[in-house]
Motif scaffolding. Sequence first.
Motif, PDB file in Angstrom:
ATOM      1  N   GLU A  77       1.217  -1.000   0.456  1.00  0.00           N
ATOM      2  CA  GLU A  77      -0.183  -0.203  -0.251  1.00  0.00           C
ATOM      3  C   GLU A  77       1.161   1.350   0.165  1.00  0.00           C
ATOM      4  O   GLU A  77       1.682   1.576   1.186  1.00  0.00           O
ATOM      5  N   VAL A  78       1.229   1.512  -0.980  1.00  0.00           N
ATOM      6  CA  VAL A  78       1.458   2.917  -1.324  1.00  0.00           C
ATOM      7  C   VAL A  78       1.077   4.272  -2.480  1.00  0.00           C
ATOM      8  O   VAL A  78       0.428   3.496  -3.058  1.00  0.00           O
ATOM      9  N   PRO A  79       1.615   5.441  -1.779  1.00  0.00           N
ATOM     10  CA  PRO A  79       1.220   6.614  -3.055  1.00  0.00           C
ATOM     11  C   PRO A  79       1.305   6.161  -4.870  1.00  0.00           C
ATOM     12  O   PRO A  79       2.519   5.916  -4.490  1.00  0.00           O
ATOM     13  N   VAL A  80       0.584   6.520  -4.869  1.00  0.00           N
ATOM     14  CA  VAL A  80       0.559   6.054  -6.611  1.00  0.00           C
ATOM     15  C   VAL A  80       0.226   7.095  -7.692  1.00  0.00           C
ATOM     16  O   VAL A  80      -0.715   8.039  -7.481  1.00  0.00           O
ATOM     17  N   MET A  81       1.277   7.519  -8.424  1.00  0.00           N
ATOM     18  CA  MET A  81       0.455   9.262  -9.112  1.00  0.00           C
ATOM     19  C   MET A  81       0.757   8.036 -10.976  1.00  0.00           C
ATOM     20  O   MET A  81       0.959   7.397 -10.679  1.00  0.00           O
ATOM     21  N   PHE A  82      -0.797   8.801 -11.386  1.00  0.00           N
ATOM     22  CA  PHE A  82      -0.316   7.811 -12.655  1.00  0.00           C
ATOM     23  C   PHE A  82       0.020   8.958 -14.023  1.00  0.00           C
ATOM     24  O   PHE A  82      -0.797  10.267 -13.561  1.00  0.00           O
ATOM     25  N   ILE A  83       0.466   8.124 -14.933  1.00  0.00           N
ATOM     26  CA  ILE A  83       0.882   8.540 -16.305  1.00  0.00           C
ATOM     27  C   ILE A  83       0.172   8.359 -17.347  1.00  0.00           C
ATOM     28  O   ILE A  83      -0.043   7.260 -17.220  1.00  0.00           O
ATOM     29  N   GLY A  84      -0.267   8.829 -18.362  1.00  0.00           N
ATOM     30  CA  GLY A  84      -0.588   8.898 -19.909  1.00  0.00           C
ATOM     31  C   GLY A  84      -1.092   9.547 -20.819  1.00  0.00           C
ATOM     32  O   GLY A  84      -1.387  10.240 -20.166  1.00  0.00           O
ATOM     33  N   ALA A  85      -2.249   8.991 -21.513  1.00  0.00           N
ATOM     34  CA  ALA A  85      -3.016   9.493 -22.243  1.00  0.00           C
ATOM     35  C   ALA A  85      -3.445  10.236 -21.945  1.00  0.00           C
ATOM     36  O   ALA A  85      -4.634  10.266 -20.764  1.00  0.00           O
ATOM     37  N   PRO A  86      -4.480  11.210 -22.089  1.00  0.00           N
ATOM     38  CA  PRO A  86      -5.965  12.277 -21.131  1.00  0.00           C
ATOM     39  C   PRO A  86      -6.780  11.194 -21.356  1.00  0.00           C
ATOM     40  O   PRO A  86      -6.918  10.412 -22.407  1.00  0.00           O
ATOM     41  N   GLU A  87      -7.257  11.146 -20.256  1.00  0.00           N
ATOM     42  CA  GLU A  87      -8.372   9.313 -19.836  1.00  0.00           C
ATOM     43  C   GLU A  87      -9.759  10.719 -19.781  1.00  0.00           C
ATOM     44  O   GLU A  87     -10.169  11.433 -19.455  1.00  0.00           O
ATOM     45  N   SER A  88     -11.239   9.648 -19.906  1.00  0.00           N
ATOM     46  CA  SER A  88     -12.185  10.184 -19.818  1.00  0.00           C
ATOM     47  C   SER A  88     -12.378  10.590 -18.112  1.00  0.00           C
ATOM     48  O   SER A  88     -11.936   9.695 -17.370  1.00  0.00           O
ATOM     49  N   LYS A  89     -13.796  11.322 -17.859  1.00  0.00           N
ATOM     50  CA  LYS A  89     -13.528  11.324 -16.985  1.00  0.00           C
ATOM     51  C   LYS A  89     -13.952  10.285 -16.038  1.00  0.00           C
ATOM     52  O   LYS A  89     -13.224  10.341 -14.387  1.00  0.00           O
ATOM     53  N   GLU A  90     -14.976   9.517 -16.642  1.00  0.00           N
ATOM     54  CA  GLU A  90     -14.919   8.018 -15.679  1.00  0.00           C
ATOM     55  C   GLU A  90     -13.747   7.558 -14.851  1.00  0.00           C
ATOM     56  O   GLU A  90     -13.472   7.549 -13.986  1.00  0.00           O
TER      57      GLU A  90
END
Length: 127
Positions: A77-90
């Motif tokens: 259980e660690v802090p997470v940052m996501f990276i990537g293409a713009p995603e949908s609001k959902e």
Amino acid sequence: MNALIPLNVLIAEPDRETRTALADVLEAFGARAWGAEDGASALRIARQVPLRASIIDVALPDVPGLKLLSLLRAVCEVPVMFIGAPESKEIRLQMADAGVWSFLPRPFDREVAMLTIQVFATRFLVG
């Protein structure tokens, strides 16, 4: 900085150049970056290395980022940052619900990306 807890950070990102750039910023904060090009490699690392944080691409070649996050949560259980293409609001809402700290969209603005990574590192790796 707590010397008893290693500053290991998982970077699950298929692009080697991006992994290296992220690792360079994290290593400036004293972290040890562990690069994985896919979800299977990321899980292997998470099972072997005591992680302090992770950065995950939303679209890895073998598993969606949110699925990898749920698999990782079973290991650590660690802090997470996501990276990537713009995603949908959902998808962004699902990320927030899963406890993702931040999302850095592609294409990266170099200044914004470096500042976001620095804030992430300062918040979760320093102190």
